[in-house]
Design an enzyme around this catalytic site. Sequence first.
Site, PDB file in Angstrom:
ATOM      1  CG  ASN A 100      -2.587  -0.973   1.039  1.00 48.32           C
ATOM      2  OD1 ASN A 100      -2.231  -1.100  -0.017  1.00 48.32           O
ATOM      3  ND2 ASN A 100      -2.754  -0.962   2.334  1.00 48.32           N
ATOM      4  NE  ARG A 155      -2.805   5.515 -10.038  1.00 50.96           N
ATOM      5  CZ  ARG A 155      -3.818   6.772  -9.094  1.00 50.96           C
ATOM      6  NH1 ARG A 155      -4.701   6.195  -8.912  1.00 50.96           N
ATOM      7  NH2 ARG A 155      -4.017   7.105 -10.255  1.00 50.96           N
ATOM      8  CG  HIS A 207     -13.281   3.341 -11.921  1.00 54.40           C
ATOM      9  ND1 HIS A 207     -12.265   2.417 -10.470  1.00 54.40           N
ATOM     10  CD2 HIS A 207     -13.195   4.164 -11.832  1.00 54.40           C
ATOM     11  CE1 HIS A 207     -11.106   3.546 -10.800  1.00 54.40           C
ATOM     12  NE2 HIS A 207     -11.452   4.109 -10.565  1.00 54.40           N
TER      13      HIS A 207
END
Length: 480
Positions: free
Chosen positions: A50, A403, A433
Amino acid sequence: MSEKEEKHVIPYINRELSWVDFNYRVLEESFRKENPIMERMRFLGITASNLDEFFMVRVAGVEDQVDSHYFMRDLSGYTPAELLLTLSQKIHSFIEKQYSCFTRSVLPALKKSGIRFLKADELNESQKKYISEYFDKILFPVLTPLAVDRSRPFPLLANRSLNIAVRLKGEDESYFAVVQVPGILTRFLNIPSEGGNDYILLENVIIYKLGELFELNEIRSACTFRITRSSDLDIDEDSDDLLIEVQKFLKKRKRGKPVRLELSRGHDYETELFLKEMLEIEDHQIYEIPGPLDLTFCSSFASMPKYEQFCYRPLQPVYPPSDFADCDDIFKAIRERDRMVHHPYESFETVIDFVRTAAEDENVLAIKQTLYRVSGHSPIVAALIRAAENGKQVTVLVELKARFDEENNIMWAKKLEEAGCHVIYGLVGLKTHCKILLVVRRDEDGIRRYVHMATGNYNDSTAKVYTDIGIFTCREPYGG
Protein backbone atom coordinates in the site's frame (compact mmCIF):
# COMPACT_ATOMS: atom_id res chain seq x y z
CA MET A 1 -13.97 27.54 21.58
CA SER A 2 -14.49 31.24 20.84
CA GLU A 3 -16.81 32.48 18.11
CA LYS A 4 -13.79 33.72 16.14
CA GLU A 5 -12.03 30.37 16.38
CA GLU A 6 -15.22 28.53 15.42
CA LYS A 7 -15.42 30.43 12.14
CA HIS A 8 -12.00 29.09 11.13
CA VAL A 9 -12.74 25.42 11.83
CA ILE A 10 -12.24 23.46 8.60
CA PRO A 11 -14.76 20.62 8.24
CA TYR A 12 -12.65 18.59 5.77
CA ILE A 13 -10.04 15.89 6.35
CA ASN A 14 -7.15 15.79 3.92
CA ARG A 15 -7.39 12.82 1.55
CA GLU A 16 -3.71 11.86 1.72
CA LEU A 17 -3.49 12.08 5.52
CA SER A 18 -6.69 10.08 5.78
CA TRP A 19 -5.13 7.37 3.61
CA VAL A 20 -2.17 7.05 6.01
CA ASP A 21 -4.68 6.59 8.85
CA PHE A 22 -6.30 3.83 6.79
CA ASN A 23 -2.94 2.05 6.44
CA TYR A 24 -2.52 2.29 10.22
CA ARG A 25 -5.79 0.38 10.48
CA VAL A 26 -4.40 -2.37 8.23
CA LEU A 27 -1.25 -2.48 10.38
CA GLU A 28 -3.37 -3.05 13.50
CA GLU A 29 -4.34 -6.42 12.05
CA SER A 30 -0.65 -7.40 12.09
CA PHE A 31 -0.46 -6.60 15.79
CA ARG A 32 -3.56 -8.63 16.66
CA LYS A 33 -2.43 -11.85 18.34
CA GLU A 34 -5.87 -13.35 17.69
CA ASN A 35 -4.98 -13.56 13.99
CA PRO A 36 -2.94 -16.59 12.81
CA ILE A 37 0.71 -15.66 12.41
CA MET A 38 0.77 -15.99 8.62
CA GLU A 39 -2.28 -13.74 8.35
CA ARG A 40 -0.39 -11.18 10.43
CA MET A 41 2.54 -11.52 8.03
CA ARG A 42 0.18 -11.03 5.11
CA PHE A 43 -1.26 -7.84 6.58
CA LEU A 44 2.26 -6.53 7.13
CA GLY A 45 3.05 -7.17 3.47
CA ILE A 46 -0.14 -5.37 2.47
CA THR A 47 0.85 -2.26 4.43
CA ALA A 48 4.19 -2.20 2.60
CA SER A 49 2.57 -2.68 -0.81
CA ASN A 50 0.00 0.00 0.00
CA LEU A 51 2.74 2.43 0.99
CA ASP A 52 4.67 1.80 -2.24
CA GLU A 53 1.65 2.67 -4.36
CA PHE A 54 0.88 5.66 -2.14
CA PHE A 55 4.33 7.11 -2.83
CA MET A 56 4.22 6.32 -6.56
CA VAL A 57 0.89 8.08 -7.02
CA ARG A 58 -0.32 10.24 -4.14
CA VAL A 59 2.98 11.55 -2.78
CA ALA A 60 4.31 11.95 -6.32
CA GLY A 61 1.27 14.10 -7.12
CA VAL A 62 1.91 16.39 -4.15
CA GLU A 63 5.61 16.60 -5.14
CA ASP A 64 4.57 17.71 -8.64
CA GLN A 65 2.41 20.47 -7.16
CA VAL A 66 5.32 21.70 -5.04
CA ASP A 67 7.70 21.61 -8.02
CA SER A 68 5.13 23.58 -10.04
CA HIS A 69 5.07 26.28 -7.32
CA TYR A 70 1.39 25.72 -6.65
CA PHE A 71 0.54 27.55 -3.42
CA MET A 72 -3.24 27.29 -3.17
CA ARG A 73 -4.67 25.63 -0.06
CA ASP A 74 -6.90 22.59 -0.48
CA LEU A 75 -10.27 22.26 1.26
CA SER A 76 -8.57 20.79 4.34
CA GLY A 77 -6.41 23.92 4.68
CA TYR A 78 -3.03 22.60 3.46
CA THR A 79 -0.76 24.03 0.81
CA PRO A 80 1.14 21.32 -1.13
CA ALA A 81 4.39 22.20 0.71
CA GLU A 82 2.70 21.98 4.12
CA LEU A 83 1.02 18.73 3.19
CA LEU A 84 4.29 17.20 1.97
CA LEU A 85 6.00 18.03 5.28
CA THR A 86 3.10 16.68 7.33
CA LEU A 87 2.97 13.50 5.23
CA SER A 88 6.70 12.95 5.68
CA GLN A 89 6.40 13.26 9.46
CA LYS A 90 3.39 10.99 9.61
CA ILE A 91 4.90 8.32 7.36
CA HIS A 92 8.17 8.31 9.31
CA SER A 93 6.12 7.57 12.44
CA PHE A 94 4.17 4.90 10.59
CA ILE A 95 7.36 3.14 9.48
CA GLU A 96 8.66 3.05 13.05
CA LYS A 97 5.44 1.36 14.15
CA GLN A 98 5.47 -0.95 11.13
CA TYR A 99 8.95 -2.25 11.91
CA SER A 100 8.23 -2.41 15.61
CA CYS A 101 5.44 -4.80 14.67
CA PHE A 102 7.79 -6.85 12.49
CA THR A 103 10.70 -7.13 14.93
CA ARG A 104 8.94 -7.14 18.30
CA SER A 105 5.69 -8.91 17.51
CA VAL A 106 5.73 -10.91 14.27
CA LEU A 107 9.28 -12.33 14.37
CA PRO A 108 8.94 -13.59 17.99
CA ALA A 109 5.59 -15.18 17.09
CA LEU A 110 7.20 -16.88 14.09
CA LYS A 111 9.99 -18.15 16.32
CA LYS A 112 7.45 -19.68 18.72
CA SER A 113 6.05 -21.54 15.71
CA GLY A 114 9.52 -22.85 14.85
CA ILE A 115 10.18 -20.39 12.00
CA ARG A 116 13.26 -18.19 12.16
CA PHE A 117 14.75 -15.42 10.02
CA LEU A 118 18.49 -15.39 10.66
CA LYS A 119 21.31 -12.99 9.90
CA ALA A 120 24.69 -14.17 8.62
CA ASP A 121 26.34 -13.90 12.05
CA GLU A 122 23.62 -16.13 13.54
CA LEU A 123 24.28 -19.06 11.21
CA ASN A 124 26.06 -22.23 12.32
CA GLU A 125 28.94 -23.64 10.31
CA SER A 126 26.84 -26.00 8.19
CA GLN A 127 24.46 -23.18 7.33
CA LYS A 128 27.36 -20.89 6.38
CA LYS A 129 28.69 -23.62 4.13
CA TYR A 130 25.25 -23.99 2.53
CA ILE A 131 24.86 -20.29 1.70
CA SER A 132 28.44 -20.18 0.39
CA GLU A 133 27.65 -22.99 -2.03
CA TYR A 134 24.37 -21.30 -2.97
CA PHE A 135 26.22 -18.07 -3.64
CA ASP A 136 28.87 -19.76 -5.80
CA LYS A 137 26.44 -21.87 -7.85
CA ILE A 138 23.34 -19.65 -8.11
CA LEU A 139 23.92 -16.07 -7.04
CA PHE A 140 27.40 -15.25 -8.29
CA PRO A 141 26.66 -15.91 -12.00
CA VAL A 142 23.56 -13.67 -11.79
CA LEU A 143 25.06 -10.66 -9.98
CA THR A 144 26.57 -7.74 -11.89
CA PRO A 145 28.34 -5.19 -9.68
CA LEU A 146 28.26 -1.72 -11.26
CA ALA A 147 31.08 0.63 -10.30
CA VAL A 148 30.35 4.36 -10.33
CA ASP A 149 33.12 6.82 -11.18
CA ARG A 150 33.94 9.52 -13.75
CA SER A 151 33.85 7.08 -16.65
CA ARG A 152 30.92 5.00 -15.41
CA PRO A 153 27.73 6.91 -14.58
CA PHE A 154 25.23 5.98 -11.89
CA PRO A 155 22.94 3.24 -13.32
CA LEU A 156 19.24 3.69 -13.98
CA LEU A 157 17.75 1.56 -11.21
CA ALA A 158 14.34 0.01 -11.60
CA ASN A 159 11.46 1.28 -9.53
CA ARG A 160 11.20 -0.58 -6.20
CA SER A 161 14.21 -2.77 -6.95
CA LEU A 162 16.34 -3.76 -3.96
CA ASN A 163 20.00 -2.74 -4.20
CA ILE A 164 23.21 -2.74 -2.20
CA ALA A 165 25.46 0.33 -2.15
CA VAL A 166 29.11 -0.55 -1.56
CA ARG A 167 31.73 2.03 -0.60
CA LEU A 168 35.22 1.00 -1.72
CA LYS A 169 38.63 2.37 -0.87
CA GLY A 170 40.25 4.29 -3.71
CA GLU A 171 43.72 5.74 -4.09
CA ASP A 172 42.76 9.26 -3.01
CA GLU A 173 39.11 8.97 -2.01
CA SER A 174 36.25 6.50 -1.75
CA TYR A 175 34.33 5.34 -4.77
CA PHE A 176 31.12 3.38 -4.98
CA ALA A 177 29.52 0.38 -6.59
CA VAL A 178 25.93 -0.82 -6.80
CA VAL A 179 24.80 -4.45 -6.66
CA GLN A 180 21.18 -5.18 -7.51
CA VAL A 181 19.53 -7.97 -5.53
CA PRO A 182 18.05 -10.17 -8.31
CA GLY A 183 14.28 -10.07 -8.19
CA ILE A 184 14.05 -13.26 -10.24
CA LEU A 185 15.22 -15.32 -7.24
CA THR A 186 13.19 -15.89 -4.10
CA ARG A 187 13.84 -13.19 -1.49
CA PHE A 188 13.97 -15.65 1.40
CA LEU A 189 16.36 -18.61 1.23
CA ASN A 190 15.43 -21.74 3.16
CA ILE A 191 18.60 -22.98 4.85
CA PRO A 192 19.22 -26.40 6.46
CA SER A 193 18.12 -26.65 10.07
CA GLU A 194 16.74 -29.22 12.48
CA GLY A 195 13.13 -28.19 11.87
CA GLY A 196 13.67 -27.12 8.27
CA ASN A 197 12.22 -23.68 8.93
CA ASP A 198 15.26 -21.39 9.08
CA TYR A 199 15.54 -18.61 6.50
CA ILE A 200 17.95 -15.88 5.49
CA LEU A 201 17.14 -12.96 3.21
CA LEU A 202 18.94 -12.85 -0.13
CA GLU A 203 20.52 -9.42 0.47
CA ASN A 204 22.13 -10.72 3.67
CA VAL A 205 23.73 -13.57 1.71
CA ILE A 206 25.13 -11.09 -0.84
CA ILE A 207 26.50 -8.75 1.81
CA TYR A 208 28.08 -11.71 3.62
CA LYS A 209 29.86 -12.70 0.39
CA LEU A 210 30.69 -9.21 -0.94
CA GLY A 211 34.40 -9.93 -0.50
CA GLU A 212 34.19 -12.42 -3.36
CA LEU A 213 32.52 -9.87 -5.64
CA PHE A 214 35.15 -7.22 -4.86
CA GLU A 215 38.16 -9.40 -4.13
CA LEU A 216 40.60 -6.82 -5.54
CA ASN A 217 39.15 -3.96 -3.51
CA GLU A 218 38.89 -3.02 0.13
CA ILE A 219 35.28 -2.69 1.22
CA ARG A 220 34.65 0.22 3.60
CA SER A 221 30.89 -0.19 4.04
CA ALA A 222 27.76 -1.66 2.50
CA CYS A 223 24.06 -1.02 2.96
CA THR A 224 20.81 -1.91 1.25
CA PHE A 225 18.76 0.81 -0.42
CA ARG A 226 15.63 1.08 -2.51
CA ILE A 227 14.11 3.86 -4.57
CA THR A 228 10.47 4.53 -5.37
CA ARG A 229 9.70 6.44 -8.54
CA SER A 230 6.76 8.59 -9.57
CA SER A 231 4.41 6.33 -11.55
CA ASP A 232 1.18 8.26 -11.81
CA LEU A 233 -0.47 8.14 -15.21
CA ASP A 234 -0.01 11.51 -16.90
CA ILE A 235 -1.09 11.39 -20.54
CA ASP A 236 -2.44 13.72 -23.17
CA GLU A 237 -6.05 12.61 -23.59
CA ASP A 238 -6.48 14.95 -26.55
CA SER A 239 -4.13 12.71 -28.52
CA ASP A 240 -5.46 11.07 -31.68
CA ASP A 241 -4.49 7.62 -30.35
CA LEU A 242 -4.96 6.97 -26.63
CA LEU A 243 -3.38 3.51 -26.90
CA ILE A 244 -0.11 4.93 -28.26
CA GLU A 245 -0.10 7.64 -25.56
CA VAL A 246 -0.48 5.07 -22.77
CA GLN A 247 2.27 2.89 -24.28
CA LYS A 248 4.59 5.91 -24.40
CA PHE A 249 3.86 6.67 -20.77
CA LEU A 250 4.60 3.09 -19.69
CA LYS A 251 8.11 3.46 -21.12
CA LYS A 252 8.59 6.76 -19.26
CA ARG A 253 7.32 5.27 -15.98
CA LYS A 254 10.51 3.21 -15.62
CA ARG A 255 12.49 6.46 -15.58
CA GLY A 256 10.12 8.34 -13.28
CA LYS A 257 11.47 10.87 -10.81
CA PRO A 258 12.52 9.32 -7.45
CA VAL A 259 10.14 10.29 -4.67
CA ARG A 260 11.52 8.10 -1.87
CA LEU A 261 14.90 6.65 -0.90
CA GLU A 262 14.91 3.88 1.70
CA LEU A 263 18.20 3.12 3.45
CA SER A 264 18.94 0.46 6.02
CA ARG A 265 19.48 2.01 9.44
CA GLY A 266 23.11 2.27 10.55
CA HIS A 267 24.28 3.01 7.01
CA ASP A 268 27.46 4.85 6.22
CA TYR A 269 26.99 8.66 6.06
CA GLU A 270 29.21 9.03 2.97
CA THR A 271 27.01 6.49 1.20
CA GLU A 272 23.91 8.51 2.03
CA LEU A 273 25.48 11.68 0.63
CA PHE A 274 26.50 9.81 -2.52
CA LEU A 275 23.01 8.39 -3.14
CA LYS A 276 21.37 11.69 -2.29
CA GLU A 277 23.49 13.44 -4.92
CA MET A 278 23.10 10.75 -7.59
CA LEU A 279 19.33 10.48 -7.19
CA GLU A 280 18.74 14.19 -6.53
CA ILE A 281 16.78 13.34 -3.38
CA GLU A 282 15.80 15.82 -0.65
CA ASP A 283 16.20 15.11 3.07
CA HIS A 284 12.46 14.67 3.64
CA GLN A 285 12.42 11.92 0.98
CA ILE A 286 14.97 9.76 2.82
CA TYR A 287 13.66 7.02 5.12
CA GLU A 288 15.96 5.07 7.43
CA ILE A 289 14.54 1.58 7.79
CA PRO A 290 15.14 -0.29 11.08
CA GLY A 291 14.98 -3.73 9.52
CA PRO A 292 14.86 -5.46 6.12
CA LEU A 293 13.75 -3.16 3.31
CA ASP A 294 10.61 -3.92 1.35
CA LEU A 295 8.32 -5.91 3.63
CA THR A 296 6.16 -6.93 0.67
CA PHE A 297 8.04 -10.24 0.82
CA CYS A 298 5.91 -11.03 3.90
CA SER A 299 2.88 -11.63 1.67
CA SER A 300 4.59 -14.20 -0.55
CA PHE A 301 6.18 -15.86 2.49
CA ALA A 302 2.79 -16.20 4.17
CA SER A 303 1.33 -17.74 1.02
CA MET A 304 3.65 -20.76 0.98
CA PRO A 305 1.58 -23.98 1.01
CA LYS A 306 3.80 -25.50 3.74
CA TYR A 307 2.46 -22.95 6.23
CA GLU A 308 -1.25 -23.36 5.55
CA GLN A 309 -1.77 -24.47 9.15
CA PHE A 310 -0.76 -20.99 10.29
CA CYS A 311 -3.46 -19.29 8.15
CA TYR A 312 -7.22 -19.01 8.30
CA ARG A 313 -8.97 -21.85 6.51
CA PRO A 314 -9.61 -20.82 2.89
CA LEU A 315 -13.13 -19.69 2.15
CA GLN A 316 -15.09 -22.17 0.04
CA PRO A 317 -17.61 -20.20 -2.02
CA VAL A 318 -21.08 -21.64 -2.57
CA TYR A 319 -21.74 -22.92 -6.08
CA PRO A 320 -24.23 -22.37 -7.47
CA PRO A 321 -25.29 -19.32 -5.42
CA SER A 322 -28.56 -19.65 -3.50
CA ASP A 323 -30.41 -17.45 -6.00
CA PHE A 324 -29.46 -19.88 -8.79
CA ALA A 325 -30.12 -23.12 -6.91
CA ASP A 326 -31.84 -25.76 -9.05
CA CYS A 327 -31.53 -23.58 -12.19
CA ASP A 328 -30.39 -25.49 -15.28
CA ASP A 329 -30.98 -22.66 -17.76
CA ILE A 330 -29.32 -19.40 -16.67
CA PHE A 331 -31.29 -17.28 -19.14
CA LYS A 332 -34.59 -18.81 -18.02
CA ALA A 333 -33.65 -18.19 -14.38
CA ILE A 334 -32.94 -14.50 -15.05
CA ARG A 335 -36.18 -14.13 -17.05
CA GLU A 336 -38.16 -15.41 -14.07
CA ARG A 337 -36.79 -12.77 -11.66
CA ASP A 338 -33.73 -10.75 -10.78
CA ARG A 339 -30.92 -12.88 -9.31
CA MET A 340 -28.33 -11.60 -6.85
CA VAL A 341 -24.83 -12.94 -6.11
CA HIS A 342 -22.54 -12.02 -3.23
CA HIS A 343 -18.83 -12.71 -3.72
CA PRO A 344 -16.59 -14.18 -2.39
CA TYR A 345 -19.17 -16.10 -0.33
CA GLU A 346 -20.93 -17.17 -3.50
CA SER A 347 -18.83 -18.36 -6.43
CA PHE A 348 -17.74 -16.01 -9.22
CA GLU A 349 -18.10 -19.02 -11.53
CA THR A 350 -21.73 -17.97 -11.98
CA VAL A 351 -20.61 -14.81 -13.77
CA ILE A 352 -18.06 -16.73 -15.83
CA ASP A 353 -20.71 -19.33 -16.75
CA PHE A 354 -23.04 -16.52 -17.87
CA VAL A 355 -20.45 -15.17 -20.32
CA ARG A 356 -19.42 -18.64 -21.51
CA THR A 357 -23.03 -19.66 -22.07
CA ALA A 358 -23.70 -16.44 -23.99
CA ALA A 359 -20.61 -17.08 -26.14
CA GLU A 360 -21.89 -20.50 -27.22
CA ASP A 361 -25.66 -19.84 -27.32
CA GLU A 362 -26.81 -19.64 -30.95
CA ASN A 363 -29.59 -17.23 -29.93
CA VAL A 364 -27.22 -14.64 -28.50
CA LEU A 365 -26.63 -11.86 -31.02
CA ALA A 366 -24.34 -9.47 -29.18
CA ILE A 367 -22.30 -9.05 -26.01
CA LYS A 368 -21.22 -5.66 -24.68
CA GLN A 369 -19.00 -5.35 -21.62
CA THR A 370 -16.73 -3.02 -19.64
CA LEU A 371 -13.35 -4.28 -18.38
CA TYR A 372 -11.34 -2.40 -15.78
CA ARG A 373 -9.11 -5.02 -14.17
CA VAL A 374 -8.95 -8.69 -15.17
CA SER A 375 -6.66 -11.55 -14.18
CA GLY A 376 -3.59 -12.71 -16.08
CA HIS A 377 -5.44 -15.73 -17.49
CA SER A 378 -8.92 -14.28 -17.68
CA PRO A 379 -11.72 -16.76 -18.47
CA ILE A 380 -13.98 -13.74 -19.09
CA VAL A 381 -11.75 -12.48 -21.90
CA ALA A 382 -11.40 -16.03 -23.28
CA ALA A 383 -15.21 -16.29 -23.43
CA LEU A 384 -15.50 -12.94 -25.23
CA ILE A 385 -12.92 -14.06 -27.78
CA ARG A 386 -14.87 -17.29 -28.26
CA ALA A 387 -18.08 -15.29 -28.77
CA ALA A 388 -16.46 -13.20 -31.51
CA GLU A 389 -15.15 -16.35 -33.18
CA ASN A 390 -18.72 -17.67 -33.15
CA GLY A 391 -19.86 -14.65 -35.15
CA LYS A 392 -21.47 -12.64 -32.37
CA GLN A 393 -21.13 -8.86 -32.20
CA VAL A 394 -18.77 -8.25 -29.29
CA THR A 395 -18.02 -4.73 -28.02
CA VAL A 396 -15.67 -4.23 -25.09
CA LEU A 397 -14.69 -1.03 -23.33
CA VAL A 398 -11.18 -1.70 -21.97
CA GLU A 399 -10.04 0.99 -19.55
CA LEU A 400 -6.40 1.63 -20.41
CA LYS A 401 -6.01 3.98 -17.44
CA ALA A 402 -6.44 1.22 -14.84
CA ARG A 403 -3.49 2.16 -12.67
CA PHE A 404 -0.64 -0.41 -12.74
CA ASP A 405 -2.77 -2.70 -14.90
CA GLU A 406 -2.23 -0.69 -18.08
CA GLU A 407 0.13 -3.20 -19.71
CA ASN A 408 -2.15 -6.13 -18.88
CA ASN A 409 -5.16 -4.30 -20.31
CA ILE A 410 -3.31 -3.34 -23.50
CA MET A 411 -2.35 -6.98 -24.00
CA TRP A 412 -5.97 -8.14 -23.58
CA ALA A 413 -7.31 -5.33 -25.77
CA LYS A 414 -5.06 -6.39 -28.64
CA LYS A 415 -6.09 -10.05 -28.28
CA LEU A 416 -9.75 -9.05 -28.31
CA GLU A 417 -9.24 -6.97 -31.46
CA GLU A 418 -7.39 -9.80 -33.19
CA ALA A 419 -10.37 -12.07 -32.48
CA GLY A 420 -12.75 -9.60 -34.15
CA CYS A 421 -14.11 -7.76 -31.11
CA HIS A 422 -14.76 -4.04 -31.31
CA VAL A 423 -12.61 -2.46 -28.58
CA ILE A 424 -13.08 1.00 -27.10
CA TYR A 425 -10.01 2.27 -25.23
CA GLY A 426 -11.78 4.18 -22.48
CA LEU A 427 -13.37 7.61 -22.72
CA VAL A 428 -11.62 10.99 -22.87
CA GLY A 429 -11.65 12.75 -19.53
CA LEU A 430 -13.16 9.78 -17.69
CA LYS A 431 -11.93 6.61 -16.03
CA THR A 432 -14.40 3.75 -16.35
CA HIS A 433 -14.69 1.70 -13.16
CA CYS A 434 -18.19 0.32 -13.66
CA LYS A 435 -18.78 -3.41 -13.83
CA ILE A 436 -21.52 -4.06 -16.38
CA LEU A 437 -22.27 -6.70 -19.00
CA LEU A 438 -25.07 -6.70 -21.58
CA VAL A 439 -26.14 -9.78 -23.54
CA VAL A 440 -28.58 -9.27 -26.41
CA ARG A 441 -30.52 -12.51 -27.03
CA ARG A 442 -33.26 -13.55 -29.45
CA ASP A 443 -35.93 -15.27 -27.37
CA GLU A 444 -39.15 -16.85 -28.67
CA ASP A 445 -41.15 -13.70 -27.91
CA GLY A 446 -38.60 -11.17 -29.16
CA ILE A 447 -35.22 -9.60 -28.46
CA ARG A 448 -34.31 -9.43 -24.78
CA ARG A 449 -31.41 -7.68 -23.03
CA TYR A 450 -29.84 -9.63 -20.17
CA VAL A 451 -27.70 -7.53 -17.85
CA HIS A 452 -25.16 -8.22 -15.13
CA MET A 453 -24.22 -5.24 -12.93
CA ALA A 454 -21.94 -5.29 -9.90
CA THR A 455 -19.37 -3.55 -7.79
CA GLY A 456 -15.74 -4.59 -8.18
CA ASN A 457 -14.05 -5.88 -11.36
CA TYR A 458 -14.36 -8.81 -13.75
CA ASN A 459 -11.31 -10.40 -12.13
CA ASP A 460 -11.74 -14.06 -11.23
CA SER A 461 -8.71 -13.97 -8.90
CA THR A 462 -9.66 -11.01 -6.70
CA ALA A 463 -13.29 -12.18 -6.73
CA LYS A 464 -12.13 -14.91 -4.33
CA VAL A 465 -11.00 -12.28 -1.81
CA TYR A 466 -12.86 -8.98 -2.27
CA THR A 467 -16.50 -8.51 -1.34
CA ASP A 468 -18.70 -7.72 -4.31
CA ILE A 469 -22.47 -7.66 -4.83
CA GLY A 470 -23.88 -8.27 -8.30
CA ILE A 471 -27.30 -8.60 -9.86
CA PHE A 472 -28.56 -10.35 -12.99
CA THR A 473 -31.66 -8.87 -14.60
CA CYS A 474 -33.38 -8.68 -17.98
CA ARG A 475 -35.83 -6.44 -19.77
CA GLU A 476 -38.98 -7.32 -21.66
CA PRO A 477 -38.54 -7.90 -25.40
CA TYR A 478 -38.56 -4.89 -27.72
CA GLY A 479 -42.09 -4.00 -28.61
CA GLY A 480 -43.41 -6.12 -25.75
